[in-house]
Design an enzyme around this catalytic site. Structure first.
Site, PDB file in Angstrom:
ATOM      1  N   LYS A  19      56.063  45.114  71.498  1.00  0.00           N
ATOM      2  CA  LYS A  19      55.362  46.348  71.147  1.00  0.00           C
ATOM      3  C   LYS A  19      56.070  46.973  69.937  1.00  0.00           C
ATOM      4  O   LYS A  19      57.088  46.483  69.479  1.00  0.00           O
ATOM      5  CB  LYS A  19      55.339  47.321  72.334  1.00  0.00           C
ATOM      6  CG  LYS A  19      54.410  46.871  73.457  1.00  0.00           C
ATOM      7  CD  LYS A  19      53.000  47.458  73.365  1.00  0.00           C
ATOM      8  CE  LYS A  19      52.985  48.935  73.615  1.00  0.00           C
ATOM      9  NZ  LYS A  19      51.691  49.566  73.338  1.00  0.00           N
ATOM     10  N   CYS A  58      61.100  57.772  70.321  1.00  0.00           N
ATOM     11  CA  CYS A  58      61.452  58.353  71.624  1.00  0.00           C
ATOM     12  C   CYS A  58      62.285  57.390  72.466  1.00  0.00           C
ATOM     13  O   CYS A  58      63.060  57.826  73.309  1.00  0.00           O
ATOM     14  CB  CYS A  58      60.211  58.821  72.389  1.00  0.00           C
ATOM     15  SG  CYS A  58      59.218  57.502  73.109  1.00  0.00           S
ATOM     16  N   TYR A  59      62.140  56.079  72.218  1.00  0.00           N
ATOM     17  CA  TYR A  59      62.940  55.117  72.979  1.00  0.00           C
ATOM     18  C   TYR A  59      64.395  55.102  72.536  1.00  0.00           C
ATOM     19  O   TYR A  59      65.226  54.451  73.168  1.00  0.00           O
ATOM     20  CB  TYR A  59      62.317  53.718  72.912  1.00  0.00           C
ATOM     21  CG  TYR A  59      60.986  53.685  73.622  1.00  0.00           C
ATOM     22  CD1 TYR A  59      60.915  53.905  74.983  1.00  0.00           C
ATOM     23  CD2 TYR A  59      59.802  53.486  72.927  1.00  0.00           C
ATOM     24  CE1 TYR A  59      59.706  53.924  75.642  1.00  0.00           C
ATOM     25  CE2 TYR A  59      58.580  53.503  73.574  1.00  0.00           C
ATOM     26  CZ  TYR A  59      58.542  53.728  74.938  1.00  0.00           C
ATOM     27  OH  TYR A  59      57.339  53.748  75.586  1.00  0.00           O
ATOM     28  N   ASP A  96      56.056  65.867  66.795  1.00  0.00           N
ATOM     29  CA  ASP A  96      55.713  66.697  67.955  1.00  0.00           C
ATOM     30  C   ASP A  96      57.002  67.054  68.696  1.00  0.00           C
ATOM     31  O   ASP A  96      58.076  66.565  68.347  1.00  0.00           O
ATOM     32  CB  ASP A  96      54.694  65.996  68.878  1.00  0.00           C
ATOM     33  CG  ASP A  96      55.198  64.660  69.389  1.00  0.00           C
ATOM     34  OD1 ASP A  96      56.343  64.610  69.867  1.00  0.00           O
ATOM     35  OD2 ASP A  96      54.454  63.664  69.317  1.00  0.00           O
ATOM     36  N   HIS A 156      58.729  64.050  70.753  1.00  0.00           N
ATOM     37  CA  HIS A 156      59.544  63.128  69.961  1.00  0.00           C
ATOM     38  C   HIS A 156      60.769  63.817  69.370  1.00  0.00           C
ATOM     39  O   HIS A 156      61.810  63.184  69.202  1.00  0.00           O
ATOM     40  CB  HIS A 156      58.693  62.463  68.868  1.00  0.00           C
ATOM     41  CG  HIS A 156      57.827  61.366  69.410  1.00  0.00           C
ATOM     42  ND1 HIS A 156      56.531  61.586  69.831  1.00  0.00           N
ATOM     43  CD2 HIS A 156      58.082  60.062  69.648  1.00  0.00           C
ATOM     44  CE1 HIS A 156      56.039  60.451  70.290  1.00  0.00           C
ATOM     45  NE2 HIS A 156      56.948  59.508  70.196  1.00  0.00           N
TER      46      HIS A 156
END
Lengths: 540, 332
Positions: free
Chosen positions: A356, A361-362, A477, A480
């Protein structure tokens, strides 16, 4: 310094750090490159902002729980390792239709081109511009975050059931940058969250909404981050325990709300809250470890529910839960660590699942897993040691000799167990494991490339106008912003031997003023706020 | 059942005679709310009426209609969804009609937890007769995004709770033929071969699956998915993994022919850590990969593999160094 208006105090602090001058010039250069021309009149600017806000809110639409977004994107990890080349090798292959790229390959290629474009630019510009680019644009971020606390546009109605999350994302981000909200705003937050608290325990997504585990987690973490006695004592712990017990399912797992979905997020948010408030008991923990265990997949990571795909957000939730309930050695840790370590891609950031796309965020969900794993390395080593099979032939015998035991709950998957690995933990209360898991020395450096991760966060996720985003081309946002900053903190401290110990300058990408506050990686609250709350709740 | 009302054509609830008996309940945000949302009038009004009905526990047709409007404006409001379920159950409503509503909602909000949770609740009510319809529906979502996590979870739940396993392996094959990098499809394949009541389970499927996976790896060695899948085929049975020649031969083949061989080296390292005895040929191939400028010389193959990975996979050089320093004592 922390108590005055955070924006004013930020400016003072910032000037004290003496960095203000160095950034002026490059700021203009960068503005000319990508930001809106300064000649725009006020009205145009306002429209732009509203449109941006709409897009931001729309981007938040897919996450209605606030926690890791299951559908959120994440990279592909196919290969070559130098960031100058594409990670996709495209060999003519018999099973592939001639010359055709698959959807995964095409999407990956697009992201790589965009990211490499930024890195090429970075390496091509003058040194002072380069140092500006890797600077954390604190004042812009604070401005963006502070504005959100004050007022959100109509498009945010899609996050109307996530209001404690908005509080947490914003206030945690501000606190990570060493700032705090002023006491008036703090009072308002405490008051507002008490309007979200259910009279029978737990917090809902807004006033009058049913209590929900995810928003309960967000509310509790917000109150701990605020940290005042008024804030901490506003939480009704007895009711909270009752609510958590109501959410406990017969399977051992938790459901998000009355009649709601059961998954690993629910387990983590319940246990995190119980642990940090010092109300974790045996009843909450019953059979939970086996449920989480059943969610660890053949890939090594953890899924949202048994059978699903290994995913960064759920892997964080599952691992943190297992540590908090002191059953982490039940997991197959070598394969978990191998899976997570492999999620950092050529873009330098993390993906959430195999093949992916990268997503900022990860940086926390996966980076946080590796930060936790770094503290578990003796157990990982023990499991690796016991996985050696002497005498290759007889498989039945081998199983015995390498200490494989059939899953205790009748699961079909065998796990290599390292045995009870916490002799020093005997006699500890359940709630103590969150405390005792930190403050220990870590033996080795991070299992990921912490400078590369900081590079992705600062160059690809950081938005010039303030805030952070998933990847280039996406809108910023609050979600994030929170998790990019949390991931940045985790990577900055990843070489520190003791938790919270200031890192060497070499461990921090960009100026040392980029350094954020350290977090407690199990709860994701700023460490000194955690200690304060621990002191408060451990005496109750 | 009305779909969500278009903003332009919407008649305010206060102007609809059938709502004249309801006194709307405003949201109690307190005197100084934080992160307040500037609600549009229609949103605010809908939620005020919703609160009134929710607090009065009014289980009526119009309550269902009102939740339809509220959900159309914010499908993430789990309280609204919950109340809708309570009302539908009380009314003994037509759940097929509910399914149509949900199909429309899902198409527009395919990554929303509440919608998929509601769908599971609904499918449970309707039972095995909708198994195929549900599978078709998730397929239509996966046609748009073949990695939608919610859709896959729902599909697995349908298979386990309502059935419909017959064509699932074919479906996985089709998706993988379309995009061999689709890890969700690989995961589903694993789910099918380990859990389908129509197949014999992992042991029975292993042989043919190893063949399928090997072919996929040889076609695209830099594709991580089949490498992890291959390991998964021997989950909990490391002795089989190291004694099956096809696995080590695959590593050898890839190391000999491909210039991107991290995954082959990673698998080989695990084999060695489990106690695998490498052939002379495999040893020689690995030695040849070692950079001659590397000063650290090791007679130990597992350590050599780590050293190669530390150089060729720089993103993970710390990880591979840790692995090198933590080899099982028998391998050191």
């Amino acid at each position: 310094m922390r108590s005055s208006s955070f924006y004013a105090s930020y400016q003072t602090q910032h000037q004290a750090k003496g960095k203000a001058k160095a950034r002026v010039m490059p700021l203009r250069i960068a503005h000319r490159r990508s930001a809106a021309p300064k000649t725009k009149d006020r009205r145009t600017r306002a429209t732009t902002t509203r449109r941006e806000a709409r897009r931001e809110a729309a981007a938040g639409r897919c996450s209605s729980s606030g926690l890791p977004r299951s559908g959120s994107s994440t990279p592909m990890e196919s290969s070559p390792t130098r960031s100058s080349s594409s990670s996709l090798s495209l060999p003519p292959s018999p099973s592939d239709r001639q010359g055709r790229l698959t959807t995964t390959q095409l999407e990956q290629l697009r992201v790589e081109q965009e990211v490499y474009g930024i890195y090429r630019l970075f390496h091509g510009v003058a040194p002072h511009t380069r140092s500006f680019m890797v600077e954390l644009w604190r004042d812009k971020h604070i401005e963006f975050l502070a504005r959100g606390l004050k007022q959100l546009g109509p498009s945010y109605h899609v996050l109307d059931a996530n209001r404690p999350w908005l509080c947490y994302w914003i206030i945690h981000s501000i606190t990570l940058m060493g700032e705090s909200v002023n006491s008036e705003l703090e009072d308002n937050v405490v008051q507002f969250l008490s309007h979200c608290e259910d009279k029978n325990g737990g917090y809902g997504g807004g006033p009058g909404q049913m209590p929900h585990l995810a928003t309960t987690y967000a509310a509790v973490n917000t109150l701990i981050t605020l940290g005042s006695e008024m804030s901490l004592s506003s939480i009704h712990r007895e009711n909270m325990l009752k609510f958590l017990l109501q959410m406990k399912d017969s399977s051992g797992a938790f459901r998000m709300h009355n009649g709601g979905e059961i998954d690993v997020r629910a387990c983590y948010t319940a246990i995190s809250v119980a642990s940090i408030l010092n109300v974790l008991d045996d009843e909450l923990v019953t059979d939970l470890g086996n449920y989480i265990l059943s969610c660890q997949t053949y890939e090594g990571g953890i899924a949202g529910e048994p059978g699903s795909e290994a995913h960064g957000g759920y892997t964080f939730c599952g691992l943190a839960t297992m540590i908090l309930i002191n059953e982490v050695d039940k997991l197959d840790l070598p394969s978990l660590v191998d899976w997570v370590a492999s999620r950092q891609g050529v873009e330098c950031g993390f993906q959430g699942r195999v093949n992916k796309l990268v997503d900022g965020c990860y940086s926390f969900w996966q980076g946080g897993v590796l930060a936790l794993a770094q503290r578990l390395l003796p157990i990982v080593h023990k499991q690796l040691e016991s996985s050696f099979i002497s005498g290759v032939q007889a498989s039945a015998e081998c199983k015995k000799s390498c200490n494989f035991t059939a899953g205790e709950t009748g699961q079909d998957e065998n796990l290599c167990r390292a045995g009870t690995s916490h002799p020093d933990n005997e006699g500890e209360k359940l709630s103590d494991f969150g405390f005792s898991s930190i403050g220990r020395q870590t033996e080795c450096g991070p299992l990921f490339h912490s400078i590369a991760l900081q590079q992705y966060i600062l160059l690809c996720s950081q938005v010039l106008e303030g805030g952070f985003r998933d990847k280039p081309g996406k809108q910023r946002d609050f979600y994030h912003s929170c998790y990019c900053l949390s991931g940045l903190s985790v990577s900055q401290y990843s070489w520190s031997k003791d938790d919270g110990e200031p890192p060497l300058t070499s461990a921090v990408l960009g100026p040392y003023t980029n350094l954020l506050e350290p977090v407690h990686p199990l709860y994701n609250v700023v460490l000194h706020k955690y200690y304060k709350s621990h002191e408060f709740f451990s005496t109750l | 059942m009305p779909s969500s009302v278009d903003e332009v054509d919407r008649i305010p609830l206060s102007a609809r005679p059938e709502w004249s008996d309801v006194r709307p309940v405003p949201q109690d945000d307190g005197p100084n709310p934080v992160a307040p949302i500037a609600y549009r009038d229609d949103f605010r009004e809908t939620m005020d009426y919703f609160r009134a009905l929710y607090l009065a526990d009014e289980r009526s047709r119009r309550a269902v209609d009102l939740t339809t409007e509220a959900i159309g404006m914010n499908p993430g409001n789990y309280t609204v969804w919950h109340f809708r379920r309570v009302v539908l159950e009380s009314l003994n409503a037509d759940f097929h009609e509910e399914r149509d509503f949900l199909d429309r909602m899902t198409m527009r909000n395919a990554k929303n937890y509440q919608i998929w949770h509601h769908r599971r609740w609904l499918a449970e009510k309707l039972g095995p007769e909708v198994a195929n319809k549900e599978l078709e529906f998730t397929k239509s979502i996966l046609d748009l995004d073949a990695k939608n996590y919610h859709a896959w979870s729902h599909r697995q739940w349908v298979l386990q709770s309502l059935g419909g396993w017959e064509n699932e392996l074919d479906y996985c094959c089709m998706l993988l033929e379309d995009d061999i990098f689709n890890n969700s499809a690989w995961n589903q394949r694993y789910f099918v071969i380990t859990r389908s009541p129509l197949l014999g389970g992992l042991q029975a499927m292993r042989d043919s699956e190893v063949g399928y996976t090997t072919e996929a790896i040889l076609a695209n060695p830099p594709n991580e998915s089949p490498w992890r899948y291959l390991r998964g085929l021997y989950k909990g049975d490391a002795s089989q993994l190291i004694s099956d020649n096809r696995v080590s031969e695959l590593c050898l083949k890839v190391l000999k022919t491909s210039n991107s061989c991290q995954f082959a080296l990673g698998l080989l390292l695990d084999l060695l850590c489990y106690g695998f005895q490498p052939s002379e040929e495999l040893r020689a191939v690995v030695e040849a990969l070692r950079n001659s400028e590397q000063d650290t010389v090791s007679s130990n193959l597992a350590a050599t593999v780590c050293l190669i990975l530390e150089i060729t996979d720089p993103m993970r050089s710390n990880y591979w160094a840790w692995r090198r320093n933590n080899l099982p004592s028998q391998v050191r």
